[in-house]
Design a protein around this motif. Structure first.
Motif, short mmCIF file in Angstrom:
data_model
loop_
_atom_site.label_atom_id
_atom_site.label_comp_id
_atom_site.label_asym_id
_atom_site.label_seq_id
_atom_site.Cartn_x
_atom_site.Cartn_y
_atom_site.Cartn_z
N LEU A 136 50.74 42.11 44.85
CA LEU A 136 49.95 43.35 44.94
C LEU A 136 49.38 43.74 43.59
O LEU A 136 48.23 44.18 43.50
N LEU A 137 50.16 43.56 42.54
CA LEU A 137 49.66 43.90 41.19
C LEU A 137 48.49 43.00 40.82
O LEU A 137 47.51 43.46 40.22
N GLN A 138 48.59 41.73 41.18
CA GLN A 138 47.48 40.81 40.90
C GLN A 138 46.23 41.23 41.67
O GLN A 138 45.13 41.24 41.13
N GLU A 139 46.43 41.62 42.94
CA GLU A 139 45.30 42.07 43.75
C GLU A 139 44.69 43.36 43.18
O GLU A 139 43.47 43.52 43.16
N LEU A 140 45.56 44.26 42.70
CA LEU A 140 45.08 45.52 42.12
C LEU A 140 44.28 45.27 40.85
O LEU A 140 43.25 45.89 40.63
N ASN A 141 44.77 44.34 40.04
CA ASN A 141 44.04 44.01 38.80
C ASN A 141 42.68 43.42 39.12
O ASN A 141 41.68 43.75 38.47
N LYS A 142 42.65 42.58 40.16
CA LYS A 142 41.36 41.98 40.58
C LYS A 142 40.41 43.10 41.01
O LYS A 142 39.24 43.12 40.63
N LYS A 143 40.96 44.01 41.81
CA LYS A 143 40.16 45.12 42.36
C LYS A 143 39.61 45.98 41.22
O LYS A 143 38.43 46.32 41.21
N ASN A 144 40.47 46.29 40.26
CA ASN A 144 40.05 47.10 39.09
C ASN A 144 38.96 46.40 38.31
O ASN A 144 37.98 47.02 37.89
N ASN A 145 39.09 45.09 38.13
CA ASN A 145 38.10 44.32 37.38
C ASN A 145 36.76 44.31 38.09
O ASN A 145 35.71 44.41 37.47
N GLU A 146 36.82 44.23 39.43
CA GLU A 146 35.55 44.22 40.21
C GLU A 146 34.86 45.57 40.14
O GLU A 146 33.64 45.64 40.12
N GLU A 147 35.69 46.65 40.11
CA GLU A 147 35.10 47.99 40.12
C GLU A 147 34.58 48.42 38.76
O GLU A 147 33.78 49.33 38.66
N ASN A 148 35.03 47.73 37.69
CA ASN A 148 34.61 48.14 36.33
C ASN A 148 33.44 47.35 35.78
O ASN A 148 33.05 46.35 36.34
#
Lengths: 148, 149
Positions: A136-148
């Protein structure tokens, strides 16, 4: 081998985990069981996450209505008043884009599918494992990177 | 009793609980979450499990005593008990809930009553085992020793 009655946090971190610990991500644990809330709270805090708990779906919805936001929501399915699927639908209708992850002891594939269709990003079987959290943390980091 | 003997007793006892499937890997995970900032974490979580389970067992008893049994309600309670027992690694309790749920689905009263008895038995067994384990741990700590991994 004799150790004190404490597990060192190094038992949870590996080289790849170092990157995802202490990342200021916030989590809301929604579960009507005090035992599960305590378990998940402790487990998530080990990864440096900031955790808040809600006893039921209505409390979770009220939190968002009052302006709170979280990176991740861990959602139990079987809760009184509003079950996890209803809460998830409500949050998505309100425009909540946080990652919502179902954590349930539901056995049937159909029940899990129905829960997913309410708007979950992922669904895990209770109890949450260390591997689940790392994923989940890996997925969250991916999500954050896509949104920034 | 000397410390080394106590520690050996604890290790043997704990191993037997895994060997006899009273506890599984999930209990190990629970122990790994405990640290010096939360030294009573395992006892606290297990105490919540005890409270929860006894409440559910009472609800199940009441529900199965009704003239007209609400099997959905019975199933919901068993489901909850299955979930919480799996979360602390109480494997035998968890497994006994699986059979119980099957009888709920079939609306088989006799089957449900038998299962309730079995679940209650397994619960009280694991409760006494865990209490004995915690007592041993406390004895070791009081004697100035540490809990062996």
């Amino acid at each position: 081998m004799m150790l004190g009655n404490c597990a060192t946090s190094s038992s949870l971190s590996t080289e790849s985990d170092e990157d995802i610990v202490n990342n200021n991500l916030t989590v809301l644990v929604v579960d009507d069981s005090p035992m599960i809330r305590k378990l998940h709270d402790m487990h998530l805090k080990k990864f440096g996450l900031k955790v808040q708990v809600a006893e039921n779906g209505k409390n979770a919805v009220d939190l968002f209505r009052s302006g709170a936001s979280f990176n991740l929501i861990l959602m139990d399915k079987e809760m009184p008043i509003m079950d996890g699927a209803e809460v998830t639908k409500e949050l998505r209708t309100m425009g909540v884009t946080s990652m919502i992850v179902g954590v349930t002891s539901l056995d049937s594939i159909f029940d899990r599918q129905a829960f997913m269709e309410a708007g979950l990003d992922h669904c895990f079987t209770k109890p949450l494992t260390t591997e689940n959290i790392i994923f989940l943390l890996q997925e969250l980091n991916k999500k954050n990177n896509e949104e920034n | 009793m000397d410390l080394v003997k106590l520690q050996r007793q604890l290790v043997d006892y704990r191993d037997s609980l895994y060997h006899e499937c009273f506890l599984d890997e999930q209990f190990t995970q629970l122990q790994e979450l405990q640290d010096e900032n939360n030294p009573d974490f395992v006892v606290e979580v297990v105490s919540l499990f005890f409270e929860d389970s006894e409440r559910l067992l009472n609800e199940l008893t009441k529900a199965l005593e009704q003239q007209s049994i609400d099997f959905k309600r019975v199933d919901a309670h068993v489901h909850q008990l299955k979930g919480s027992s799996s979360s602390i690694g109480a494997q035998r309790v968890q497994k006994s809930c699986i059979a119980f749920r099957n009888y709920c689905e079939e609306q088989n009263v006799e089957g449900c009553l038998t299962c309730l008895q079995l679940v209650r038995q397994e619960y009280y067994l694991v409760k006494s085992k865990l209490e004995a384990l915690f007592k041993l741990e406390q004895q070791i700590l009081s004697a100035g020793g540490s809990i062996p991994i």
